[in-house]
Design a protein around this motif. Sequence first.
Motif, PDB file in Angstrom:
ATOM      1  N   SER A 165       4.037  -5.263  -4.812  1.00 60.54           N
ATOM      2  CA  SER A 165       3.260  -5.792  -3.664  1.00 60.54           C
ATOM      3  C   SER A 165       2.873  -7.456  -4.276  1.00 60.54           C
ATOM      4  N   ASP A 181      -0.097  -5.364  -0.409  1.00 60.35           N
ATOM      5  CA  ASP A 181       0.443  -4.415   0.249  1.00 60.35           C
ATOM      6  C   ASP A 181       0.309  -3.236  -0.341  1.00 60.35           C
ATOM      7  N   THR A 182      -0.597  -2.311   0.082  1.00 61.88           N
ATOM      8  CA  THR A 182      -0.821  -1.115  -0.673  1.00 61.88           C
ATOM      9  C   THR A 182      -0.198   0.242   0.319  1.00 61.88           C
ATOM     10  N   SER A 183       0.802  -0.118   0.954  1.00 66.37           N
ATOM     11  CA  SER A 183       1.365   1.033   1.520  1.00 66.37           C
ATOM     12  C   SER A 183       2.096   1.861   0.617  1.00 66.37           C
ATOM     13  N   ALA A 184       2.402   3.300   1.202  1.00 59.94           N
ATOM     14  CA  ALA A 184       3.029   4.215   0.195  1.00 59.94           C
ATOM     15  C   ALA A 184       4.222   3.722  -0.503  1.00 59.94           C
ATOM     16  N   SER A 185       5.098   2.908   0.061  1.00 55.55           N
ATOM     17  CA  SER A 185       6.333   2.540  -0.256  1.00 55.55           C
ATOM     18  C   SER A 185       6.230   1.427  -1.567  1.00 55.55           C
ATOM     19  N   THR A 186       5.170   0.820  -1.779  1.00 57.10           N
ATOM     20  CA  THR A 186       4.849  -0.030  -2.773  1.00 57.10           C
ATOM     21  C   THR A 186       4.439   0.687  -4.104  1.00 57.10           C
ATOM     22  N   PHE A 243       0.422   1.360  -4.293  1.00 57.87           N
ATOM     23  CA  PHE A 243       0.148   2.246  -3.349  1.00 57.87           C
ATOM     24  C   PHE A 243      -1.225   2.734  -3.586  1.00 57.87           C
ATOM     25  N   ASN A 244      -2.200   2.505  -2.590  1.00 57.88           N
ATOM     26  CA  ASN A 244      -3.733   2.764  -2.540  1.00 57.88           C
ATOM     27  C   ASN A 244      -4.396   2.274  -3.881  1.00 57.88           C
TER      28      ASN A 244
END
Length: 332
Positions: free
Chosen positions: A220, A256-261, A264-265
């Motif tokens: 990210s 970017d904290t989406s599941a694909s990075t 993530f979270n």
Amino acid sequence: MLKNWIAAGALALTAGMTTTAAFAQTTTVPGEQVGLATGAPLPEGVYALNTFVYRSNDFNPAGAGVDVAVNVPVIVWSTPWVPLGGRLELLVAPPTVFAFGRGGGATGVRDLSINVGTFVGGIWAFDLGGNFGVSLLGGAYLNDLNGDRGLLVANNGTPLNPLGAVLGQLSSNTYRIGVAGSYTGDGWNLTANLTYNFYDTPARFENANAIARTFLYRPSDALNLDLTATKKFDLFNEGKAKFEFGAIGYGTVNLDTSASTLAFNNRGYFALGGLIGYDFGLFTAQAYVAHYVASDRRAYGNGDITEGWFRVIVPLYSPTPAPAPAPIVRKY
């Protein structure tokens, strides 16, 4: 002179990473420029700087937790070139990340070290007058050339991540830009430094084995903010302010904290602490400690985190001023 030495920290560059994908974050470690007048231009010369941080995590699941350290040696050349009034400063830095397993049993994590891609870059720094300065930074961590994939291994020799990488952000060169502003009047160092890291994504470790190369990593982009408010004092009436005390703060935000990075979270964190420093004459030393006051990581049960820092700044070379011309004396 202390102001000039501390300004050398404008070039302090490092990689601040954790030891699992869940901890993935910016390559430039948050807090790495704290205590430094990063907006102030350096006098012409060559400088050496070493910054070391040790991160202790209170969370230790089943003796499998780890502490993390980063060491960053830097060489800086503050050139004689001042285009448009701004000093050009060139630098190189090869950071190293260390992980120390906190479990002593067979399944505890074995200590390891990871090479981060050497940083090459430069700064364009301006003296605005009135003890104010601003600087612009640009460069890259060359992870594609010498970034280390890194593997976690248990004390009994069992690989804990045989396919994946400890630091997935090293799968790509890290590109870094930054802007800083400083006020350094009357012994103060009031500095704010904003750093942006971005990556080629998705990316993979091209020098890894065939299986590992099938894994794509999506680091990210991230923003770091380092804040300093310190002052120098002449505690022993030596005629020079050698001691430095003050407050510091720093943090990072993953964009970017989406599941694909890799982030993530994990939105980021912010830490607050204090700094002390001393001018020994031939070199300057600083130490500071900070504790996380806000962090998304607590949602993972990662507990409180404290970081301790130590830095040494040494000027290696400065041009000798040309001697003043001898006066012409005539006798009449």
